[in-house]
Design a protein around this motif. Structure first.
Motif, mmCIF file in Angstrom:
data_model
loop_
_atom_site.group_PDB
_atom_site.id
_atom_site.type_symbol
_atom_site.label_atom_id
_atom_site.label_comp_id
_atom_site.label_asym_id
_atom_site.label_seq_id
_atom_site.Cartn_x
_atom_site.Cartn_y
_atom_site.Cartn_z
ATOM 1 N N VAL A 67 -44.260 -61.691 10.185
ATOM 2 C CA VAL A 67 -44.234 -60.223 10.211
ATOM 3 C C VAL A 67 -44.028 -59.657 8.814
ATOM 4 O O VAL A 67 -44.747 -58.746 8.384
ATOM 5 C CB VAL A 67 -43.147 -59.725 11.181
ATOM 6 C CG1 VAL A 67 -42.909 -58.220 11.017
ATOM 7 C CG2 VAL A 67 -43.544 -60.026 12.622
ATOM 8 N N TYR A 68 -43.061 -60.159 8.086
ATOM 9 C CA TYR A 68 -42.812 -59.665 6.727
ATOM 10 C C TYR A 68 -44.031 -59.879 5.830
ATOM 11 O O TYR A 68 -44.433 -58.987 5.075
ATOM 12 C CB TYR A 68 -41.611 -60.386 6.119
ATOM 13 C CG TYR A 68 -40.258 -59.881 6.541
ATOM 14 C CD1 TYR A 68 -39.908 -58.541 6.434
ATOM 15 C CD2 TYR A 68 -39.285 -60.768 7.023
ATOM 16 C CE1 TYR A 68 -38.648 -58.088 6.805
ATOM 17 C CE2 TYR A 68 -38.020 -60.328 7.392
ATOM 18 C CZ TYR A 68 -37.715 -58.989 7.276
ATOM 19 O OH TYR A 68 -36.466 -58.539 7.633
ATOM 20 N N GLU A 69 -44.600 -61.063 5.889
ATOM 21 C CA GLU A 69 -45.742 -61.384 5.026
ATOM 22 C C GLU A 69 -46.938 -60.492 5.350
ATOM 23 O O GLU A 69 -47.594 -59.961 4.455
ATOM 24 C CB GLU A 69 -46.116 -62.853 5.209
ATOM 25 C CG GLU A 69 -47.099 -63.395 4.193
ATOM 26 C CD GLU A 69 -46.459 -63.708 2.847
ATOM 27 O OE1 GLU A 69 -47.201 -63.670 1.837
ATOM 28 O OE2 GLU A 69 -45.252 -63.984 2.795
ATOM 29 N N ALA A 70 -47.194 -60.304 6.633
ATOM 30 C CA ALA A 70 -48.308 -59.451 7.037
ATOM 31 C C ALA A 70 -48.053 -58.002 6.640
ATOM 32 O O ALA A 70 -48.983 -57.280 6.257
ATOM 33 C CB ALA A 70 -48.529 -59.560 8.544
ATOM 34 N N ALA A 71 -46.800 -57.561 6.730
ATOM 35 C CA ALA A 71 -46.465 -56.190 6.345
ATOM 36 C C ALA A 71 -46.730 -55.961 4.869
ATOM 37 O O ALA A 71 -47.302 -54.931 4.472
ATOM 38 C CB ALA A 71 -45.005 -55.895 6.674
ATOM 39 N N VAL A 72 -46.331 -56.900 4.032
ATOM 40 C CA VAL A 72 -46.584 -56.783 2.589
ATOM 41 C C VAL A 72 -48.076 -56.745 2.301
ATOM 42 O O VAL A 72 -48.571 -55.889 1.556
ATOM 43 C CB VAL A 72 -45.907 -57.952 1.838
ATOM 44 C CG1 VAL A 72 -46.406 -58.022 0.399
ATOM 45 C CG2 VAL A 72 -44.395 -57.790 1.861
ATOM 46 N N ASP A 73 -48.813 -57.645 2.910
ATOM 47 C CA ASP A 73 -50.252 -57.721 2.646
ATOM 48 C C ASP A 73 -50.985 -56.488 3.152
ATOM 49 O O ASP A 73 -52.026 -56.108 2.598
ATOM 50 C CB ASP A 73 -50.838 -58.980 3.294
ATOM 51 C CG ASP A 73 -50.380 -60.260 2.607
ATOM 52 O OD1 ASP A 73 -49.842 -60.166 1.472
ATOM 53 O OD2 ASP A 73 -50.541 -61.343 3.192
ATOM 54 N N ALA A 74 -50.460 -55.843 4.200
ATOM 55 C CA ALA A 74 -51.107 -54.647 4.759
ATOM 56 C C ALA A 74 -50.668 -53.365 4.061
ATOM 57 O O ALA A 74 -51.166 -52.290 4.391
ATOM 58 C CB ALA A 74 -50.816 -54.554 6.254
ATOM 59 N N GLY A 75 -49.721 -53.463 3.131
ATOM 60 C CA GLY A 75 -49.253 -52.268 2.435
ATOM 61 C C GLY A 75 -48.315 -51.413 3.262
ATOM 62 O O GLY A 75 -48.202 -50.201 3.038
ATOM 63 N N VAL A 76 -47.613 -52.016 4.211
ATOM 64 C CA VAL A 76 -46.649 -51.298 5.032
ATOM 65 C C VAL A 76 -45.476 -50.839 4.159
ATOM 66 O O VAL A 76 -45.044 -51.558 3.246
ATOM 67 C CB VAL A 76 -46.149 -52.203 6.180
ATOM 68 C CG1 VAL A 76 -44.970 -51.599 6.914
ATOM 69 C CG2 VAL A 76 -47.291 -52.484 7.152
ATOM 70 N N ASP A 77 -44.942 -49.662 4.439
ATOM 71 C CA ASP A 77 -43.843 -49.108 3.639
ATOM 72 C C ASP A 77 -42.513 -49.773 3.934
ATOM 73 O O ASP A 77 -41.723 -50.022 3.031
ATOM 74 C CB ASP A 77 -43.706 -47.600 3.879
ATOM 75 C CG ASP A 77 -44.915 -46.820 3.402
ATOM 76 O OD1 ASP A 77 -45.553 -47.265 2.436
ATOM 77 O OD2 ASP A 77 -45.216 -45.772 4.007
ATOM 78 N N ARG A 78 -42.220 -50.029 5.220
ATOM 79 C CA ARG A 78 -40.899 -50.541 5.561
ATOM 80 C C ARG A 78 -40.921 -51.340 6.847
ATOM 81 O O ARG A 78 -41.781 -51.141 7.713
ATOM 82 C CB ARG A 78 -39.885 -49.410 5.700
ATOM 83 C CG ARG A 78 -40.163 -48.471 6.873
ATOM 84 C CD ARG A 78 -39.176 -47.316 6.879
ATOM 85 N NE ARG A 78 -39.196 -46.625 5.585
ATOM 86 C CZ ARG A 78 -38.311 -45.711 5.210
ATOM 87 N NH1 ARG A 78 -37.322 -45.394 5.999
ATOM 88 N NH2 ARG A 78 -38.412 -45.108 4.051
ATOM 89 N N VAL A 79 -39.944 -52.234 6.943
ATOM 90 C CA VAL A 79 -39.714 -53.005 8.157
ATOM 91 C C VAL A 79 -38.278 -52.779 8.591
ATOM 92 O O VAL A 79 -37.341 -52.910 7.795
ATOM 93 C CB VAL A 79 -39.961 -54.513 7.933
ATOM 94 C CG1 VAL A 79 -39.534 -55.313 9.161
ATOM 95 C CG2 VAL A 79 -41.433 -54.777 7.616
#
Length: 247
Positions: free
Chosen positions: A92-104
């Motif tokens: 989840v964290y890795e995918a969030a970074v790669d997708a340009g997500v602002d926050r988890v």
């Protein structure tokens, strides 16, 4: 907020508490390995959080992720928490970074610090006059392997914040019940989190501005050995419920 919020583990108890209070506040993209049983308030993705390709597809176009998915059993064995809670959280964290997500917003647990509840401290620490108050600055002391996995998720969040500038809020969730805290159970009353306070806390975690934070998720109970002052300060959390109302 125009972009969807991705909620993993949406069909679980915490997910239902969040959606019960915030269904109309955001555009939701819901992910769970079990199909919905009713009419979900948003797009529903049936997938396991360990399925990296499915998680990456679900992450497209979202700005915030609330990550709840994993094995929630305190007695869960190592092979399960390693796969579902640690590997799944890293995905989840890795995918969030790669997708340009602002926050988890990561659902941690009281079990990450459960071993602070030593025999010489209990049951006094569960009472209003107790002198033990954890505030999120203490090191993890897991009470079981599930707690180990939640401490690992917090540390992964620290890594992705420091190295990828991802905003991460880890919520150490207490004892979530809908209607009232457990009666005649001091520990459960001290760590009670009502459904509406749960929804409000995660709403603030979506909206507030922060870098990396660990906060405790409990209501404003007279009995408490977790401090909610940090959640008030950094998130603007203002809980409305108190387990003392049910004494």
């Amino acid at each position: 907020m125009d972009d969807p919020v991705l909620l993993t583990g949406a069909a679980g108890r915490v997910g239902q508490a969040i959606l019960g209070g915030l269904a109309d506040e955001y555009e939701w993209r819901l992910l769970d390995r079990d199909p919905p049983t009713g009419d979900p308030p948003g797009e529903f993705v049936v997938a396991d959080v360990t399925d990296e390709e499915a998680v990456r597809e679900a992450m497209e176009g979202v700005s915030v992720v609330i990550h709840l998915a994993g094995d929630p059993r305190p007695e869960a064995p190592w092979d399960s928490v390693l796969t579902n809670n640690i590997d799944g959280t890293k995905i989840v964290y890795e995918a969030a970074v790669d997708a340009g997500v602002d926050r988890v917003v990561f659902a941690s647990s009281n079990h990450a610090v459960g071993a602070y509840e030593t025999d010489d401290r209990t049951p006094e620490m569960y009472r209003p006059q107790g002198d033990v108050l954890l505030d999120g600055t203490e090191l993890p002391r897991p009470s079981n392997l599930y707690g180990v996995s939640k401490a690992a998720g917090e540390t992964l969040g620290r890594y992705y914040h420091d190295h990828h500038d991802l905003s991460v809020c880890c919520v150490r969730i207490g004892n979530l019940t809908e209607d009232h805290p457990p009666i005649d159970y001091e520990r459960g009353q001290a760590m009670w989190l009502s459904y509406r306070d749960c929804a409000h806390l995660f709403d603030r975690a979506i909206r507030a501005d922060y870098g990396y934070e660990i906060v405790y998720g409990i209501s404003d109970n007279d009995r408490k050995y977790y401090s909610i002052e940090h959640a008030r300060d950094v998130l603007g959390y203002e809980p409305r419920d108190n387990s003392a109302e049910f004494d």
